[in-house]
Enzyme design. Structure first.
Site: not given
Ligand SMILES: [Zn+2]
Ligand SMILES: [Zn+2]
Length: 378
Positions: A44, A46, A49, A65, A171
């Site tokens: 995913c 994030s 980043h 996550h 998520c």
């Molecule tokens: Zn996520």
């Protein structure tokens, strides 16, 4: 204290954007905690980043996550879960006690920040081979064969939901669903536009179809992604550009009732208020790098009575919303299988992030056993 050895994708920050597959020590669950054998972990946005240096977290970090798996061991005092339960992991492990948590806004918890890379008690159960602490990204560390989380962060799910689909509910799918249902509160017949047809954007589109929105306009720079968006429920696909607001106004008769930005790019975030009609809602779901500012037309915002909504984790209440999403999937109303483009073993995690950087693949899911996919016989 008893520990077990687990294989995990670890970011140390000393090898560029590459993750290493390391053997870590994972301590047994403590009071109120459970150990989950992870069966699927979504790749995913994030995390990217972090490993691209845009967001800072404590290192070394156990990445991932977005996870689903099976409860394998329970600590003292755990009453809601039993060994063998299938669970989806919530990455914001709010305190469950403060005014925001008890008022139905756990994402706004005043005691536990949603981006903490530690368990709610401030510690971690993971250690490296040389005894140093390793920190679970967003308190999950999903790219680890096994994880330890508080019992309230492991939400029981109907075992008929395949693990790869279930992981996404934790998520990207949950966030997209929440953005539509909790943040924008879209009702049947409203028009909507979604900028960015990646994992979260596609979840928003599927959830808009579930909510009965029409038209549903997908915007991306990739024709291939627009074609996928139409399969997920978009009625129109537009290539982004400076004249986007005029084209959306044409299709919606003056602007959409609700608009969603699912990339986290300043240029598209700044376009969003211009895509909605007077009185419409603009929901900001994508997360930009730290420290970025937006320019928005103040007169248009005030005079046209537009609402700008920041979306943290889709305003989810995981224990309420994860089972709702799972039931919609089982009823055939949310085609979540179609969101998964690629399934890979843990060893191919770096290639999965490379594909994400190139804007390829809707969603890669790391599977820890070959039978953990929606396509496999149950
Ligand atoms: Zn996520
Ligand atoms: Zn709280």
């Amino acid at each position: 204290m008893a520990t077990i050895e687990v294989r995990a994708a670890v970011y140390r920050g000393d090898n560029g954007d590459r993750l290493g597959i390391e053997q870590l020590q994972l301590a047994d669950p403590e009071h109120g905690e459970v150990r989950v054998r992870v069966r699927a972990a979504g790749v995913c946005g994030s995390d990217r980043h972090v490993i691209d240096g845009e967001w800072q977290v404590p290192l070394p970090a156990v990445m991932g996550h977005e996870a689903a798996g099976v409860v394998e061991a329970i600590g003292a005092g755990v009453r809601e879960l039993a060994v063998g339960d299938h669970v989806i992991i919530a990455w914001h492990q709010a305190c469950q006690r403060c005014a925001e948590c008890t008022g139905g806004k756990p994402w706004a918890c005043t005691r536990v920040r949603s981006n903490d890379s530690q368990l709610p008690d401030g510690t971690t159960r993971w250690h490296t081979a040389d005894g140093a602490a390793a920190w679970p990204y967003l308190a999950v560390g999903a790219m680890s064969e096994r994880i330890v989380v508080p019992d309230f962060a492991a939400i029981r799910v109907d075992p008929r939901v395949p693990f790869d689909v279930a992981s996404l509910i934790g998520c990207s799918v949950g966030t997209g669903y929440g953005a539509v249902v909790n943040n924008a509160r879209v009702v049947a017949g409203e028009s909507a536009v979604v900028v960015g047809a990646g994992g979260v954007g596609m979840s928003i589109i599927s959830s808009l179809r579930l909510a009965g929105a029409s038209p549903i306009i997908a915007v991306d720079v990739s024709e291939a992604k627009l074609a996928e968006a139409k399969r997920a429920g978009a009625t129109h696909g537009l290539i982004g550009g400076a004249d986007l607001a005029e084209r959306v106004a044409e299709l919606t008769g003056g602007g959409a009732d609700a608009a969603f930005e699912a990339i986290g790019r300043v240029a598209t975030m700044e376009q969003l208020p211009g895509l909605i009609r007077p009185g419409g809602r603009a929901v900001f779901v994508g997360l930009p790098p730290e420290g970025q500012e937006l320019r928005i037309d103040g007169l248009q915002l005030a005079y046209d009575g537009k609402t700008l909504i920041g979306s943290n984790y889709g305003g989810l209440v995981p224990a309420r919303d994860f089972p709702r999403v799972a039931q919609a999937y089982l009823a055939g109303e949310l085609p979540l299988d179609e969101l998964i483009s690629t399934r890979v073993p843990l060893e191919e995690v770096n290639e999965a992030f490379d594909a994400m950087r190139r804007g390829e693949r809707t969603r890669t899911v790391i599977v820890f056993d070959e039978d953990d996919t929606a396509g496999a016989a149950n």
